[in-house]
Design an enzyme around this catalytic site. Structure first.
Site, mmCIF file in Angstrom:
data_model
loop_
_atom_site.group_PDB
_atom_site.id
_atom_site.type_symbol
_atom_site.label_atom_id
_atom_site.label_comp_id
_atom_site.label_asym_id
_atom_site.label_seq_id
_atom_site.Cartn_x
_atom_site.Cartn_y
_atom_site.Cartn_z
ATOM 1 N N ASP A 48 29.457 23.312 -36.155
ATOM 2 C CA ASP A 48 29.669 23.476 -34.603
ATOM 3 C C ASP A 48 28.369 24.417 -34.482
ATOM 4 O O ASP A 48 28.685 23.785 -32.757
ATOM 5 C CB ASP A 48 30.685 23.240 -33.875
ATOM 6 C CG ASP A 48 32.063 21.913 -34.758
ATOM 7 O OD1 ASP A 48 31.581 21.346 -34.736
ATOM 8 O OD2 ASP A 48 33.551 22.772 -34.274
ATOM 9 N N LYS A 89 38.138 24.075 -26.658
ATOM 10 C CA LYS A 89 38.560 22.961 -26.643
ATOM 11 C C LYS A 89 39.393 23.053 -28.094
ATOM 12 O O LYS A 89 40.349 21.955 -28.029
ATOM 13 C CB LYS A 89 37.543 22.185 -26.695
ATOM 14 C CG LYS A 89 37.442 21.084 -27.074
ATOM 15 C CD LYS A 89 36.617 19.481 -27.059
ATOM 16 C CE LYS A 89 35.296 20.042 -28.583
ATOM 17 N NZ LYS A 89 36.286 19.001 -29.327
ATOM 18 N N ASN A 90 38.668 23.469 -29.106
ATOM 19 C CA ASN A 90 40.140 22.415 -30.086
ATOM 20 C C ASN A 90 40.365 24.304 -31.109
ATOM 21 O O ASN A 90 41.347 24.015 -31.477
ATOM 22 C CB ASN A 90 38.512 23.418 -31.531
ATOM 23 C CG ASN A 90 37.024 22.243 -31.110
ATOM 24 O OD1 ASN A 90 37.722 20.783 -30.767
ATOM 25 N ND2 ASN A 90 36.395 21.903 -32.183
HETATM 26 C C1 EPZ Z 1 38.085 20.150 -36.623
HETATM 27 O O1 EPZ Z 1 37.851 18.427 -37.277
HETATM 28 C C2 EPZ Z 1 36.882 20.161 -35.194
HETATM 29 N N1 EPZ Z 1 37.772 19.648 -34.538
HETATM 30 C C3 EPZ Z 1 35.947 19.905 -35.480
HETATM 31 O O2 EPZ Z 1 34.733 20.153 -34.003
HETATM 32 C C4 EPZ Z 1 34.954 21.016 -36.229
HETATM 33 O O3 EPZ Z 1 33.651 20.255 -36.629
HETATM 34 C C5 EPZ Z 1 35.795 20.601 -37.716
HETATM 35 O O4 EPZ Z 1 37.237 21.138 -38.219
HETATM 36 C C6 EPZ Z 1 35.258 21.446 -39.043
HETATM 37 O O5 EPZ Z 1 35.053 23.175 -38.508
HETATM 38 C C7 EPZ Z 1 38.397 19.638 -34.290
HETATM 39 O O6 EPZ Z 1 39.277 20.894 -33.841
HETATM 40 C C8 EPZ Z 1 39.247 19.371 -32.819
HETATM 41 P P1 EPZ Z 1 37.889 18.746 -40.755
HETATM 42 P P2 EPZ Z 1 38.457 17.563 -37.986
HETATM 43 O O7 EPZ Z 1 39.932 18.334 -40.899
HETATM 44 O O8 EPZ Z 1 40.035 18.650 -38.250
HETATM 45 C C9 EPZ Z 1 37.503 16.251 -44.963
HETATM 46 C C10 EPZ Z 1 33.639 19.491 -32.566
HETATM 47 O O9 EPZ Z 1 32.122 19.572 -32.138
HETATM 48 N N2 EPZ Z 1 38.818 15.821 -44.468
HETATM 49 O O10 EPZ Z 1 38.317 20.767 -40.866
HETATM 50 O O11 EPZ Z 1 39.051 16.231 -38.012
HETATM 51 C C11 EPZ Z 1 36.431 15.463 -43.235
HETATM 52 O O12 EPZ Z 1 35.431 14.939 -43.300
HETATM 53 C C12 EPZ Z 1 34.383 19.095 -33.362
HETATM 54 O O13 EPZ Z 1 34.389 20.435 -31.725
HETATM 55 C C13 EPZ Z 1 39.284 14.780 -45.712
HETATM 56 O O14 EPZ Z 1 37.942 14.531 -46.192
HETATM 57 O O15 EPZ Z 1 37.668 18.472 -39.538
HETATM 58 C C14 EPZ Z 1 35.240 16.229 -43.253
HETATM 59 O O16 EPZ Z 1 34.651 16.733 -43.901
HETATM 60 C C15 EPZ Z 1 33.939 18.174 -34.494
HETATM 61 N N3 EPZ Z 1 40.457 14.531 -45.351
HETATM 62 C C16 EPZ Z 1 35.824 18.143 -43.548
HETATM 63 O O17 EPZ Z 1 37.469 17.753 -44.845
HETATM 64 C C17 EPZ Z 1 41.648 15.010 -44.237
HETATM 65 O O18 EPZ Z 1 42.386 14.045 -44.463
HETATM 66 C C18 EPZ Z 1 36.302 18.970 -42.987
HETATM 67 O O19 EPZ Z 1 37.336 18.516 -41.576
HETATM 68 C C19 EPZ Z 1 40.393 15.852 -43.304
HETATM 69 C C20 EPZ Z 1 39.517 16.282 -43.539
#
Ligand code: EPZ
Length: 420
Positions: free
Chosen positions: A307, A22-23
């Protein structure tokens, strides 16, 4: 609302075909906006989130044709709109991944700001900051990100302050059509990013540094259509690996990719399960031996994935010993703890860590969770628990697990969907 009913206690034995990730599929679908030609994606999982992304792309004039068997033709000959409305974005945060490609191709995009969600505040400041460094003008107004790049996006060197999968993906896609070179420092290295790089390269982009935290992208004036197969889902693989271990079963995870699931499966091995890497997949089994307690900390790839945190916690809940599980990626990803507690688990949360003291047995109960992985951890616990577990709010599972009941049922699980 549907629920899933499980009568636990059956050791699962058999074979599960691993679906496309999915991701990986979601950003790949967004990337198809970068060209006016057709991109054919195969091995696309049949999931609610994929439908939502197709619905979102249609807002921009994309014809997304599901040809069946996981094959989709995506064509955006002309971009007819650049607004990603709140109604779609609120259903799926990954919608924000259209920001980079739309801005790069059309020099403007208006994307609803995703709100916080069950697992944390999840801001998108890093996406916005990076695009600004590429010359975008961005304002937040009325809950929307209004972005323009009147002179087009320009290559830049961007040091991303925190590792972010989504920000890396958005910036990669934007850079692929920007003028000049972009360097992304501290880029995320998740395999789904490698898959996106492979698609962009096949579309005509020039990208170096795949698999490292420094990516260099030379923007192209035009990208073209191609065909690409989505990688296997490492989180689905890890989830069913836990299903084998927690029930004392033996499952062949067909089509699982060895390399990219290593981190997800390492604690499983340490817990005493056998994990055999075979030519056509991965076999996971646990014989009569008890589950050992293993401490786990989530980290960006190649560390243990957030995840998989809820699923490994379900396993540790039945360990002979104790485990400290620390979540470093999201600030609120322990919603499964009180629900596992309702099934008899002994778990105490201290800040970002959960101390799991193993119990001899879990007992079925009605439970629910507010996110995908938390929900599936309750399914796993239910498979091993005595008696009946009813998992409510199944729509979370439908967002990320293709044919869950069918796949587990084929391995001997007593599991059914109850229409509600
Ligand atoms: C991706 O989310 C995945 N989703 C998530 O999958 C996964 O948990 C996550 O990566 C971490 O591996 C998809 O790929 C669609 P991040 P994403 O940006 O990209 C902070 C699932 O269950 N952050 O790597 O949204 C954020 O808050 C899920 O399938 C900022 O502060 O995750 C987090 O604490 C849910 N500012 C950390 O970084 C930003 O602009 C990592 O988030 C962006 C992120």
């Amino acid at each position: 609302m549907d629920s899933i009913l499980i009568r636990g206690g059956n050791p699962l034995r058999g074979r599960i075909d691993i679906s496309g990730a999915k991701n990986a599929a979601l950003p790949l679908m967004a990337a198809t906006l970068l060209t006016d030609e057709t991109v054919t994606l195969s091995n696309v999982p049949r999931l609610m989130d994929i439908q939502t992304m197709a619905q979102l792309l249609a807002e921009f004039g994309c014809s997304a044709e599901d040809r069946g068997d996981g094959v989709w033709d995506l064509t955006t000959a002309d971009v007819t709109g650049t607004l990603a409305p709140y109604d779609v974005v609120r259903k799926m945060r990954a919608s924000v991944l259209v920001l980079g490609p739309l801005l790069a191709r059309c020099r403007e995009a208006t994307v609803s700001l995703p709100g916080g969600c069950a697992i944390g505040t999840r801001p998108v400041n890093l996406h916005i900051q990076g695009l600004k460094e590429m010359g975008a003008e961005i304002e937040i107004e009325g809950g929307y990100i209004h972005a323009t790049a009147p002179g087009g996006l320009k290559g830049a060197t961007i040091a991303i302050p925190t590792v972010s999968v989504g920000a890396t993906e958005n910036l990669l896609m934007a850079a692929a059509l920007a003028s000049g070179d972009t360097v992304l420092e501290n880029a995320a290295r998740e395999p789904e990013i490698g898959d996106l790089i492979d698609l962009l390269t096949a579309m005509g982009a020039t990208i170096s540094g795949r698999g490292t935290d420094t990516l260099k992208i030379t923007g192209a004036a035009k990208l073209h259509g191609t065909a690409h197969r989505v990688i296997a889902d490492r989180i689905e693989t890890g989830t069913y690996a836990v299903a084998a271990a927690i029930t004392g079963g033996d499952i062949m995870l067909a089509g699982a990719n060895h390399e990219i699931v290593e981190a997800a499966l390492a604690p499983l091995r340490q817990s005493g399960a056998s994990v055999d890497l075979l030519d056509d997949g991965i076999r996971v089994r646990r014989d009569g031996a008890g589950i050992l307690g293993v401490d786990v900390m989530t980290e960006p790839y190649p560390g243990f994935p957030t995840d998989m945190q809820a699923q490994i916690m379900a396993l540790m809940a039945m360990s002979h010993g104790a485990a400290m599980i620390t979540e470093t990626i999201f600030e609120n990803r322990f919603m499964h703890v009180p629900e596992l507690g309702r099934m008899g688990a002994d778990i105490t949360v201290h800040g970002a860590s959960a101390l799991v003291r193993g119990v001899r047995r879990l007992k079925g109960a009605p439970v629910m969770a507010t996110d995908l992985r938390a929900s599936v951890s309750l399914v796993l616990a239910g498979l091993a628990a005595e008696g009946e577990t009813q998992v409510n709010r199944v729509y979370h599972l439908d967002r990320g697990y293709e044919r869950l009941e069918e796949k587990l049922g084929a391995c001997g699980a007593d599991i059914e969907r109850v229409k509600g």
